[in-house]
Scaffold this active site. Structure first.
Site, PDB file in Angstrom:
ATOM      1  N   GLU A 152       0.831  -1.214   0.000  1.00 24.57           N
ATOM      2  CA  GLU A 152       0.000   0.000   0.000  1.00 24.57           C
ATOM      3  C   GLU A 152       0.860   1.256   0.000  1.00 24.57           C
ATOM      4  O   GLU A 152       1.233   1.762   1.061  1.00 24.57           O
ATOM      5  CB  GLU A 152      -0.908   0.026   1.237  1.00 24.57           C
ATOM      6  N   GLU A 161      -6.441  -7.275  -0.443  1.00 28.49           N
ATOM      7  CA  GLU A 161      -6.659  -7.161   1.011  1.00 28.49           C
ATOM      8  C   GLU A 161      -7.962  -6.412   1.271  1.00 28.49           C
ATOM      9  O   GLU A 161      -8.230  -5.393   0.638  1.00 28.49           O
ATOM     10  CB  GLU A 161      -5.492  -6.409   1.657  1.00 28.49           C
TER      11      GLU A 161
HETATM   12  C1  IDC Z   1      -2.513  -3.832  10.571  1.00 25.79           C
HETATM   13  C2  IDC Z   1      -2.661  -4.996  11.524  1.00 25.79           C
HETATM   14  C3  IDC Z   1      -2.252  -4.589  12.920  1.00 25.79           C
HETATM   15  C4  IDC Z   1      -0.852  -4.001  12.869  1.00 25.79           C
HETATM   16  C5  IDC Z   1      -0.806  -2.850  11.856  1.00 25.79           C
HETATM   17  C6  IDC Z   1       0.560  -2.203  11.722  1.00 25.79           C
HETATM   18  O1  IDC Z   1      -3.987  -5.470  11.477  1.00 25.79           O
HETATM   19  O2  IDC Z   1      -2.298  -5.687  13.797  1.00 25.79           O
HETATM   20  O3  IDC Z   1      -0.487  -3.522  14.141  1.00 25.79           O
HETATM   21  O4  IDC Z   1      -1.202  -3.344  10.593  1.00 25.79           O
HETATM   22  O5  IDC Z   1       1.474  -3.066  11.242  1.00 25.79           O
HETATM   23  C7  IDC Z   1      -3.822  -2.099   5.967  1.00 25.79           C
HETATM   24  C8  IDC Z   1      -2.495  -2.749   5.930  1.00 25.79           C
HETATM   25  C9  IDC Z   1      -2.338  -3.773   7.024  1.00 25.79           C
HETATM   26  C10 IDC Z   1      -3.022  -3.328   8.289  1.00 25.79           C
HETATM   27  C11 IDC Z   1      -4.522  -3.216   8.024  1.00 25.79           C
HETATM   28  C12 IDC Z   1      -5.332  -2.819   9.258  1.00 25.79           C
HETATM   29  O6  IDC Z   1      -2.202  -3.311   4.671  1.00 25.79           O
HETATM   30  O7  IDC Z   1      -0.965  -3.994   7.242  1.00 25.79           O
HETATM   31  O8  IDC Z   1      -2.782  -4.300   9.290  1.00 25.79           O
HETATM   32  N1  IDC Z   1      -4.730  -2.266   6.944  1.00 25.79           N
HETATM   33  O9  IDC Z   1      -4.926  -1.567   9.717  1.00 25.79           O
HETATM   34  N2  IDC Z   1      -4.317  -1.248   5.083  1.00 25.79           N
HETATM   35  C13 IDC Z   1      -5.517  -0.835   5.511  1.00 25.79           C
HETATM   36  C14 IDC Z   1      -5.808  -1.465   6.708  1.00 25.79           C
END
Ligand code: IDC
Length: 269
Positions: free
Chosen positions: A112, A200
């Site tokens: 992303e 995702e």
């Molecule tokens: C989130 C995980 C969380 C972690 C965070 C930071 O769910 O446990 O602490 O990342 O690393 C994304 C991202 C994805 C995110 C997810 C939710 O690709 O890595 O995971 N998210 O925030 N994009 C939108 C949402």
């Protein structure tokens, strides 16, 4: 189904668990999320050999059980994929050399882009990394992330990558945050001819937490099914957050019962 960060939840890459993704969950694709920049990230002090070993195990189980598998270079806090471009090129050179003969394998070269990273920046990064992959692997699918956490697919549709084939573009949504407006962007991009892969998504909000919005979650699935778009659920872990598919009290890594699933796990199942 997507794993959580492989550095934090390596235990979910196990043969029985991957087999069940196919045979019990009846999913057709598993995504191996390897963070590049967070704590233990591939480019920020993580154990590169251990991470690559996990990716390779995951890919091999997926091949064995006839799943597609996405090798996800999970940029996030590094914002711009160019931050670790050289590392990405070396990584995908190795992966594409290893898996060029397996059409199961899909390369997702930048999770992303965010933090104001422009499509121009992403495109120039993608063209360099794709060139490396295509030296080894002439036709496996490559997914390119789009700006603003994979929401600006309109920018990719206006200026797609034309020098290579079998390129797809990522759109990501979290149903309690992203609704009609982003669905319209998806449909417009598809109508403009852009191949979209939802590599995702979550049923909760963009933090990966908060309440599930079932109405929006179902509206997304309906729209994606209407257009034949593939989608991958975030995330296979027992972390104490809404998007985790497994209850935080459950330490199993396969053989989940109904009661082991979180609310989002139950929705997905
Ligand atoms: C989130 C995980 C969380 C972690 C965070 C930071 O769910 O446990 O602490 O990342 O690393 C994304 C991202 C994805 C995110 C997810 C939710 O690709 O890595 O995971 N998210 O925030 N994009 C939108 C949402």
């Amino acid at each position: 189904i997507s794993t959580h960060g492989l550095a934090w939840f390596p235990q979910y890459v196990n043969e029985q668990g991957i087999k069940e993704i196919k045979e019990v969950w009846q999913a057709e694709v598993v995504r191996l999320a390897m963070y590049t920049a967070e704590y233990g990230g591939y480019c920020t002090g993580g154990d590169k050999d251990a991470l690559k070993k996990l990716v390779k195990e995951g890919v091999e189980y997926a091949i064995k059980y006839d799943l597609y598998v996405i090798i996800d270079w999970h940029i996030l806090s590094d914002n711009n994929p160019n931050t670790y471009k050289e590392e990405a090129k070396a990584f995908f050179d190795e992966m594409s050399e290893a898996y060029k003969d397996y059409p199961n394998v899909i390369y997702e070269i930048c999770n992303e882009p965010n933090g104001g990273t422009s499509w121009k920046d992403v495109k120039s990064y993608a063209e360099e990394v794709i060139a490396v992959i295509r030296e080894n692997d002439e036709d496996n699918i490559i997914i390119v992330g789009t700006p603003n956490w994979c929401q600006y697919v309109d920018q990719a549709a206006a200026d797609p990558i034309t020098s290579y084939d079998n390129i797809m573009y990522a759109l990501h949504y979290y149903a309690a945050t992203h609704k009609d407006d982003l669905r319209k962007k998806m449909v417009n991009a598809i109508n403009a001819g852009l191949p979209i892969f939802v590599s995702e998504y979550g049923t909760c909000d963009a933090s990966g937490n908060g309440a599930i919005d079932e109405k929006q979650a179902n509206a997304w699935v309906e729209e994606m099914d209407r257009y034949g778009v593939s989608y991958v659920a975030w995330n296979l872990s027992n972390k104490n957050e809404t998007s985790a598919l497994i209850n935080s009290g459950c330490n199993k890594v396969s053989g989940f019962s109904w009661d082991d699933l979180s609310a989002s796990g139950k929705w997905l199942f």
